[in-house]
Scaffold this motif. Structure first.
Motif, PDB file in Angstrom:
ATOM      1  N   ALA A  95     -12.172  22.105  32.981  1.00  0.00           N
ATOM      2  CA  ALA A  95     -10.878  22.180  33.660  1.00  0.00           C
ATOM      3  C   ALA A  95     -10.048  20.923  33.430  1.00  0.00           C
ATOM      4  O   ALA A  95      -8.814  20.977  33.489  1.00  0.00           O
ATOM      5  N   ASP A  96     -10.707  19.784  33.150  1.00  0.00           N
ATOM      6  CA  ASP A  96      -9.938  18.553  32.947  1.00  0.00           C
ATOM      7  C   ASP A  96      -9.175  18.598  31.631  1.00  0.00           C
ATOM      8  O   ASP A  96      -7.958  18.393  31.593  1.00  0.00           O
ATOM      9  N   THR A  97      -9.883  18.867  30.551  1.00  0.00           N
ATOM     10  CA  THR A  97      -9.205  18.879  29.244  1.00  0.00           C
ATOM     11  C   THR A  97      -8.165  20.003  29.181  1.00  0.00           C
ATOM     12  O   THR A  97      -7.074  19.828  28.645  1.00  0.00           O
ATOM     13  N   LEU A  98      -8.478  21.167  29.772  1.00  0.00           N
ATOM     14  CA  LEU A  98      -7.549  22.300  29.716  1.00  0.00           C
ATOM     15  C   LEU A  98      -6.334  22.076  30.620  1.00  0.00           C
ATOM     16  O   LEU A  98      -5.187  22.214  30.189  1.00  0.00           O
ATOM     17  N   LEU A 146      -4.315  19.577  39.407  1.00  0.00           N
ATOM     18  CA  LEU A 146      -5.276  19.551  40.520  1.00  0.00           C
ATOM     19  C   LEU A 146      -6.631  20.105  40.067  1.00  0.00           C
ATOM     20  O   LEU A 146      -7.684  19.579  40.443  1.00  0.00           O
ATOM     21  N   ALA A 147      -6.594  21.148  39.236  1.00  0.00           N
ATOM     22  CA  ALA A 147      -7.849  21.695  38.700  1.00  0.00           C
ATOM     23  C   ALA A 147      -8.596  20.623  37.906  1.00  0.00           C
ATOM     24  O   ALA A 147      -9.817  20.482  38.017  1.00  0.00           O
ATOM     25  N   ALA A 148      -7.854  19.854  37.117  1.00  0.00           N
ATOM     26  CA  ALA A 148      -8.455  18.771  36.325  1.00  0.00           C
ATOM     27  C   ALA A 148      -9.115  17.739  37.244  1.00  0.00           C
ATOM     28  O   ALA A 148     -10.275  17.355  37.049  1.00  0.00           O
ATOM     29  N   LEU A 149      -8.369  17.313  38.261  1.00  0.00           N
ATOM     30  CA  LEU A 149      -8.896  16.308  39.201  1.00  0.00           C
ATOM     31  C   LEU A 149     -10.086  16.847  39.993  1.00  0.00           C
ATOM     32  O   LEU A 149     -11.089  16.168  40.194  1.00  0.00           O
ATOM     33  N   TYR A 150      -9.939  18.073  40.429  1.00  0.00           N
ATOM     34  CA  TYR A 150     -10.960  18.708  41.255  1.00  0.00           C
ATOM     35  C   TYR A 150     -12.284  18.824  40.492  1.00  0.00           C
ATOM     36  O   TYR A 150     -13.353  18.546  41.005  1.00  0.00           O
ATOM     37  N   PHE A 151     -12.157  19.213  39.216  1.00  0.00           N
ATOM     38  CA  PHE A 151     -13.360  19.441  38.413  1.00  0.00           C
ATOM     39  C   PHE A 151     -14.112  18.138  38.146  1.00  0.00           C
ATOM     40  O   PHE A 151     -15.321  18.042  38.356  1.00  0.00           O
ATOM     41  N   ASP A 152     -13.388  17.135  37.689  1.00  0.00           N
ATOM     42  CA  ASP A 152     -14.067  15.903  37.256  1.00  0.00           C
ATOM     43  C   ASP A 152     -14.542  15.032  38.421  1.00  0.00           C
ATOM     44  O   ASP A 152     -15.281  14.075  38.214  1.00  0.00           O
ATOM     45  N   THR A 153     -14.114  15.364  39.639  1.00  0.00           N
ATOM     46  CA  THR A 153     -14.639  14.644  40.801  1.00  0.00           C
ATOM     47  C   THR A 153     -15.679  15.493  41.541  1.00  0.00           C
ATOM     48  O   THR A 153     -16.117  15.108  42.627  1.00  0.00           O
TER      49      THR A 153
END
Ligand SMILES: [Mn+2]
Length: 325
Positions: free
Chosen positions: A30-33, A159-166
Protein backbone atom coordinates in the motif's frame (compact mmCIF):
# COMPACT_ATOMS: atom_id res chain seq x y z
CA UNK A 1 8.65 19.00 11.15
CA UNK A 2 9.05 19.08 7.40
CA UNK A 3 11.60 16.49 6.32
CA UNK A 4 14.80 18.15 5.12
CA UNK A 5 14.84 17.04 1.47
CA UNK A 6 15.79 18.62 -1.90
CA UNK A 7 12.22 19.59 -2.84
CA UNK A 8 13.41 22.54 -4.97
CA UNK A 9 15.70 20.35 -7.07
CA UNK A 10 12.80 17.96 -7.61
CA UNK A 11 10.44 20.76 -8.65
CA UNK A 12 13.09 22.17 -10.99
CA UNK A 13 13.62 18.75 -12.58
CA UNK A 14 9.88 18.46 -13.16
CA UNK A 15 9.87 21.62 -15.27
CA UNK A 16 12.09 19.76 -17.79
CA UNK A 17 9.84 16.68 -17.90
CA UNK A 18 6.84 16.04 -20.13
CA UNK A 19 6.39 12.29 -19.91
CA UNK A 20 7.08 10.60 -16.60
CA UNK A 21 7.19 6.93 -15.66
CA UNK A 22 6.68 6.14 -11.98
CA UNK A 23 8.01 2.78 -10.81
CA UNK A 24 6.82 0.79 -7.80
CA UNK A 25 8.74 -2.07 -6.24
CA UNK A 26 8.03 -5.73 -6.97
CA UNK A 27 5.44 -7.42 -4.73
CA UNK A 28 3.84 -3.99 -4.27
CA UNK A 29 2.31 -2.83 -0.99
CA UNK A 30 0.00 0.00 0.00
CA UNK A 31 2.94 2.37 0.54
CA UNK A 32 4.49 2.15 -2.91
CA UNK A 33 1.06 2.07 -4.61
CA UNK A 34 -0.68 4.80 -2.60
CA UNK A 35 2.30 7.16 -2.70
CA UNK A 36 2.72 6.71 -6.47
CA UNK A 37 -0.95 7.26 -7.21
CA UNK A 38 -1.16 10.41 -5.08
CA UNK A 39 1.89 11.95 -6.78
CA UNK A 40 0.52 10.91 -10.16
CA UNK A 41 -2.67 12.94 -9.62
CA UNK A 42 -0.64 16.02 -8.70
CA UNK A 43 1.65 15.66 -11.73
CA UNK A 44 -1.27 15.12 -14.09
CA UNK A 45 -2.87 18.30 -12.83
CA UNK A 46 0.37 20.06 -13.84
CA UNK A 47 -0.19 18.77 -17.36
CA UNK A 48 2.35 15.96 -17.24
CA UNK A 49 1.77 12.65 -18.95
CA UNK A 50 2.31 9.98 -16.30
CA UNK A 51 2.47 6.19 -16.42
CA UNK A 52 2.57 4.24 -13.16
CA UNK A 53 4.12 0.79 -13.45
CA UNK A 54 4.80 -2.20 -11.27
CA UNK A 55 6.24 -5.48 -12.52
CA UNK A 56 3.89 -7.51 -10.32
CA UNK A 57 0.11 -7.28 -10.35
CA UNK A 58 -1.00 -5.75 -7.03
CA UNK A 59 -2.86 -8.07 -4.68
CA UNK A 60 -6.66 -7.69 -4.86
CA UNK A 61 -6.42 -6.47 -1.26
CA UNK A 62 -5.61 -3.07 -2.82
CA UNK A 63 -8.59 -2.97 -5.17
CA UNK A 64 -10.26 -0.40 -2.90
CA UNK A 65 -7.54 2.18 -3.52
CA UNK A 66 -8.65 4.98 -5.84
CA UNK A 67 -6.81 4.79 -9.17
CA UNK A 68 -5.46 1.26 -8.66
CA UNK A 69 -6.69 0.16 -12.11
CA UNK A 70 -4.24 2.66 -13.65
CA UNK A 71 -1.21 0.62 -12.53
CA UNK A 72 0.43 -0.89 -15.63
CA UNK A 73 2.87 -3.77 -15.80
CA UNK A 74 5.32 -2.62 -18.45
CA UNK A 75 6.19 0.51 -20.41
CA UNK A 76 7.89 1.67 -23.59
CA UNK A 77 11.29 3.04 -22.49
CA UNK A 78 11.56 5.29 -25.55
CA UNK A 79 8.51 7.28 -24.47
CA UNK A 80 9.66 8.93 -21.22
CA UNK A 81 11.99 11.71 -20.14
CA UNK A 82 11.88 11.24 -16.37
CA UNK A 83 11.83 8.24 -14.02
CA UNK A 84 10.45 8.45 -10.49
CA UNK A 85 11.01 5.39 -8.30
CA UNK A 86 8.78 5.08 -5.26
CA UNK A 87 9.68 3.01 -2.15
CA UNK A 88 12.48 1.22 -4.07
CA UNK A 89 15.48 0.73 -1.77
CA UNK A 90 17.50 -0.71 -4.60
CA UNK A 91 17.04 -0.02 -8.29
CA UNK A 92 18.41 -3.36 -9.40
CA UNK A 93 16.60 -5.65 -7.00
CA UNK A 94 13.49 -3.71 -6.16
CA UNK A 95 12.31 -2.18 -9.40
CA UNK A 96 12.69 -5.30 -11.56
CA UNK A 97 12.67 -3.02 -14.64
CA UNK A 98 16.33 -2.11 -14.29
CA UNK A 99 17.53 -5.38 -15.81
CA UNK A 100 15.00 -5.13 -18.63
CA UNK A 101 15.81 -1.53 -19.60
CA UNK A 102 19.30 -0.87 -18.23
CA UNK A 103 20.24 1.77 -20.84
CA UNK A 104 17.00 3.63 -20.25
CA UNK A 105 18.07 4.09 -16.62
CA UNK A 106 21.49 5.35 -17.80
CA UNK A 107 19.97 7.81 -20.27
CA UNK A 108 17.02 9.27 -18.36
CA UNK A 109 17.23 11.10 -15.01
CA UNK A 110 15.99 9.15 -11.99
CA UNK A 111 14.25 10.65 -8.98
CA UNK A 112 14.44 8.30 -6.02
CA UNK A 113 11.73 8.73 -3.36
CA UNK A 114 12.20 6.29 -0.51
CA UNK A 115 12.56 5.69 3.22
CA UNK A 116 14.52 2.41 3.45
CA UNK A 117 17.68 2.79 5.58
CA UNK A 118 19.58 0.69 3.02
CA UNK A 119 18.82 3.12 0.15
CA UNK A 120 22.17 4.38 -1.20
CA UNK A 121 20.61 7.55 -2.66
CA UNK A 122 20.89 6.42 -6.27
CA UNK A 123 19.53 8.65 -9.01
CA UNK A 124 19.94 12.30 -9.99
CA UNK A 125 17.77 13.50 -7.11
CA UNK A 126 17.17 11.45 -3.96
CA UNK A 127 14.25 12.31 -1.70
CA UNK A 128 15.29 9.67 0.81
CA UNK A 129 14.33 9.95 4.48
CA UNK A 130 15.04 6.84 6.60
CA UNK A 131 13.41 8.59 9.56
CA UNK A 132 10.07 8.63 7.68
CA UNK A 133 7.68 5.83 8.60
CA UNK A 134 6.56 5.46 5.00
CA UNK A 135 7.00 7.04 1.58
CA UNK A 136 3.45 8.29 2.14
CA UNK A 137 4.84 10.63 4.79
CA UNK A 138 7.53 11.93 2.39
CA UNK A 139 4.96 12.26 -0.39
CA UNK A 140 2.72 14.39 1.83
CA UNK A 141 5.58 16.91 2.13
CA UNK A 142 6.43 16.60 -1.58
CA UNK A 143 2.82 17.44 -2.53
CA UNK A 144 2.85 20.42 -0.19
CA UNK A 145 6.15 21.59 -1.69
CA UNK A 146 4.56 21.30 -5.15
CA UNK A 147 1.62 23.36 -3.93
CA UNK A 148 -0.67 20.52 -4.98
CA UNK A 149 -4.22 20.30 -3.74
CA UNK A 150 -4.73 16.98 -1.90
CA UNK A 151 -8.12 15.64 -2.99
CA UNK A 152 -10.10 13.11 -0.90
CA UNK A 153 -8.88 10.28 -3.19
CA UNK A 154 -5.25 11.39 -2.80
CA UNK A 155 -5.76 11.64 0.97
CA UNK A 156 -7.05 8.05 1.01
CA UNK A 157 -4.07 6.90 -1.07
CA UNK A 158 -1.60 8.56 1.30
CA UNK A 159 -3.40 7.37 4.42
CA UNK A 160 -3.30 3.80 3.09
CA UNK A 161 0.47 4.19 2.61
CA UNK A 162 0.95 5.51 6.16
CA UNK A 163 -1.42 2.99 7.67
CA UNK A 164 0.29 0.04 6.01
CA UNK A 165 3.89 0.86 6.83
CA UNK A 166 3.11 1.63 10.47
CA UNK A 167 1.12 -1.61 10.92
CA UNK A 168 -2.08 0.40 11.50
CA UNK A 169 -0.17 2.87 13.71
CA UNK A 170 1.04 0.08 16.00
CA UNK A 171 4.76 0.04 15.11
CA UNK A 172 7.27 2.21 16.92
CA UNK A 173 7.75 4.27 13.72
CA UNK A 174 4.35 5.88 14.42
CA UNK A 175 5.66 9.27 15.50
CA UNK A 176 3.54 12.25 16.50
CA UNK A 177 4.39 13.66 13.07
CA UNK A 178 2.81 10.60 11.42
CA UNK A 179 -0.32 11.06 13.49
CA UNK A 180 -0.51 14.77 12.64
CA UNK A 181 -0.25 13.97 8.94
CA UNK A 182 -2.90 11.24 9.31
CA UNK A 183 -5.18 13.74 11.06
CA UNK A 184 -4.65 16.23 8.24
CA UNK A 185 -5.40 13.56 5.62
CA UNK A 186 -8.59 12.69 7.47
CA UNK A 187 -9.56 16.37 7.41
CA UNK A 188 -8.87 16.41 3.67
CA UNK A 189 -11.37 13.57 3.19
CA UNK A 190 -9.37 10.33 3.55
CA UNK A 191 -11.66 7.33 3.94
CA UNK A 192 -10.06 5.97 7.11
CA UNK A 193 -12.69 3.25 7.70
CA UNK A 194 -12.16 1.79 4.20
CA UNK A 195 -8.39 1.81 4.65
CA UNK A 196 -8.60 0.07 8.03
CA UNK A 197 -11.06 -2.52 6.77
CA UNK A 198 -9.27 -3.43 3.55
CA UNK A 199 -5.73 -3.38 4.91
CA UNK A 200 -6.25 -4.94 8.32
CA UNK A 201 -9.69 -6.27 9.13
CA UNK A 202 -10.96 -7.98 5.96
CA UNK A 203 -10.43 -11.76 6.16
CA UNK A 204 -11.88 -14.30 3.73
CA UNK A 205 -13.15 -17.68 4.98
CA UNK A 206 -10.03 -19.56 3.70
CA UNK A 207 -7.82 -17.06 5.56
CA UNK A 208 -9.76 -17.52 8.79
CA UNK A 209 -9.64 -21.32 8.38
CA UNK A 210 -5.91 -21.23 7.72
CA UNK A 211 -5.20 -18.96 10.69
CA UNK A 212 -7.34 -21.17 12.94
CA UNK A 213 -5.44 -24.22 11.79
CA UNK A 214 -2.14 -22.38 12.25
CA UNK A 215 -3.00 -21.27 15.80
CA UNK A 216 -3.69 -24.92 16.61
CA UNK A 217 -0.11 -25.72 15.61
CA UNK A 218 1.47 -22.96 17.68
CA UNK A 219 4.42 -24.17 19.77
CA UNK A 220 5.83 -22.31 22.76
CA UNK A 221 9.27 -22.72 24.31
CA UNK A 222 9.31 -20.51 27.40
CA UNK A 223 12.92 -21.45 28.24
CA UNK A 224 13.97 -19.78 24.98
CA UNK A 225 11.14 -17.20 25.00
CA UNK A 226 10.27 -18.58 21.57
CA UNK A 227 6.98 -19.17 19.74
CA UNK A 228 6.76 -20.82 16.34
CA UNK A 229 4.41 -22.33 13.80
CA UNK A 230 5.16 -24.54 10.83
CA UNK A 231 2.65 -24.49 7.97
CA UNK A 232 2.93 -27.20 5.33
CA UNK A 233 1.47 -27.32 1.85
CA UNK A 234 -1.05 -29.85 3.22
CA UNK A 235 -2.22 -27.24 5.76
CA UNK A 236 -2.81 -24.72 2.99
CA UNK A 237 -4.73 -27.32 0.99
CA UNK A 238 -6.84 -28.26 4.02
CA UNK A 239 -7.87 -24.62 4.48
CA UNK A 240 -8.35 -24.02 0.74
CA UNK A 241 -5.87 -21.18 1.17
CA UNK A 242 -2.79 -19.84 -0.63
CA UNK A 243 0.65 -18.73 0.59
CA UNK A 244 -0.32 -15.09 0.49
CA UNK A 245 -3.07 -15.81 3.02
CA UNK A 246 -0.35 -16.20 5.66
CA UNK A 247 0.39 -12.48 5.37
CA UNK A 248 -0.41 -10.76 8.66
CA UNK A 249 -0.57 -13.97 10.67
CA UNK A 250 2.75 -13.39 12.42
CA UNK A 251 1.52 -10.02 13.65
CA UNK A 252 -1.39 -11.80 15.31
CA UNK A 253 0.84 -14.34 17.06
CA UNK A 254 3.68 -12.05 18.11
CA UNK A 255 2.38 -10.68 21.36
CA UNK A 256 2.28 -13.62 23.73
CA UNK A 257 3.45 -12.61 27.24
CA UNK A 258 6.87 -14.08 28.01
CA UNK A 259 7.70 -14.61 24.33
CA UNK A 260 10.47 -12.52 22.77
CA UNK A 261 10.80 -14.15 19.37
CA UNK A 262 8.11 -15.47 17.04
CA UNK A 263 8.89 -17.53 13.94
CA UNK A 264 6.49 -18.52 11.17
CA UNK A 265 7.81 -21.24 8.87
CA UNK A 266 5.95 -22.22 5.72
CA UNK A 267 6.61 -24.79 3.06
CA UNK A 268 6.72 -23.35 -0.45
CA UNK A 269 6.91 -24.73 -3.96
CA UNK A 270 10.07 -26.44 -5.15
CA UNK A 271 11.22 -27.52 -1.67
CA UNK A 272 11.38 -23.95 -0.46
CA UNK A 273 11.01 -23.06 3.19
CA UNK A 274 10.06 -19.48 3.98
CA UNK A 275 10.68 -18.05 7.44
CA UNK A 276 9.35 -14.86 9.02
CA UNK A 277 10.78 -13.64 12.31
CA UNK A 278 9.51 -11.03 14.78
CA UNK A 279 11.39 -10.06 17.91
CA UNK A 280 11.17 -7.77 20.90
CA UNK A 281 13.62 -4.93 21.47
CA UNK A 282 17.20 -6.03 22.03
CA UNK A 283 16.95 -9.18 19.90
CA UNK A 284 18.06 -8.62 16.33
CA UNK A 285 15.70 -10.53 14.02
CA UNK A 286 17.88 -9.75 10.99
CA UNK A 287 20.80 -11.55 12.68
CA UNK A 288 18.79 -14.79 12.81
CA UNK A 289 17.46 -14.34 9.28
CA UNK A 290 21.01 -13.77 8.00
CA UNK A 291 22.02 -17.20 9.33
CA UNK A 292 19.65 -18.63 6.68
CA UNK A 293 20.65 -16.21 3.93
CA UNK A 294 17.89 -13.68 4.62
CA UNK A 295 17.74 -10.24 6.17
CA UNK A 296 15.49 -7.42 7.26
CA UNK A 297 15.08 -5.06 10.17
CA UNK A 298 15.88 -5.26 13.88
CA UNK A 299 12.39 -6.38 14.90
CA UNK A 300 11.16 -7.99 11.67
CA UNK A 301 13.10 -10.15 9.24
CA UNK A 302 12.74 -13.12 6.92
CA UNK A 303 14.52 -15.74 4.88
CA UNK A 304 14.01 -18.39 2.24
CA UNK A 305 15.83 -21.71 2.35
CA UNK A 306 15.86 -24.74 0.11
CA UNK A 307 14.84 -27.97 1.77
CA UNK A 308 17.70 -30.43 1.35
CA UNK A 309 17.21 -34.08 0.38
CA UNK A 310 18.99 -35.15 3.59
CA UNK A 311 17.02 -33.49 6.37
CA UNK A 312 19.64 -34.02 9.07
CA UNK A 313 22.18 -31.98 7.09
CA UNK A 314 20.23 -28.71 7.39
CA UNK A 315 20.34 -26.36 10.30
CA UNK A 316 16.71 -25.38 10.21
CA UNK A 317 15.07 -28.77 10.04
CA UNK A 318 15.33 -29.50 13.76
CA UNK A 319 12.99 -26.55 14.20
CA UNK A 320 10.65 -27.97 11.62
CA UNK A 321 10.72 -31.45 13.17
CA UNK A 322 10.04 -30.11 16.65
CA UNK A 323 7.26 -27.95 15.26
CA UNK A 324 5.66 -30.90 13.55
CA UNK A 325 5.98 -33.13 16.59
MN1 LIG B 1 7.48 1.74 2.46
Amino acid sequence: MILDLPYDAFINQLTHAERIVQISHINPDADTLGSSLALRSALERQGKQVTTVCMDIPSDQYDFMPGISRIEHDFDPTAYDLIITVDCADLKKMSGFYQRYADFFERVPVINIDHHPSNDRYGKIALVAPQAASVGQIMYHVLNALGAEITPDMATQLLAALYFDTGSFQHSNTTSQVMKIAADLKTLGADHAQVAYHLFRKKSLPILKLWGLALGKLKLDYDRSLAWIYISQADLDAAGAEYKDLEGLIGLIHGIPGIKMTVLLSERDKNQLKGSIRTENGIDASHFAAAFGGGGHHKAAGFSAVLQPQPQSTAYLPVKETAAA
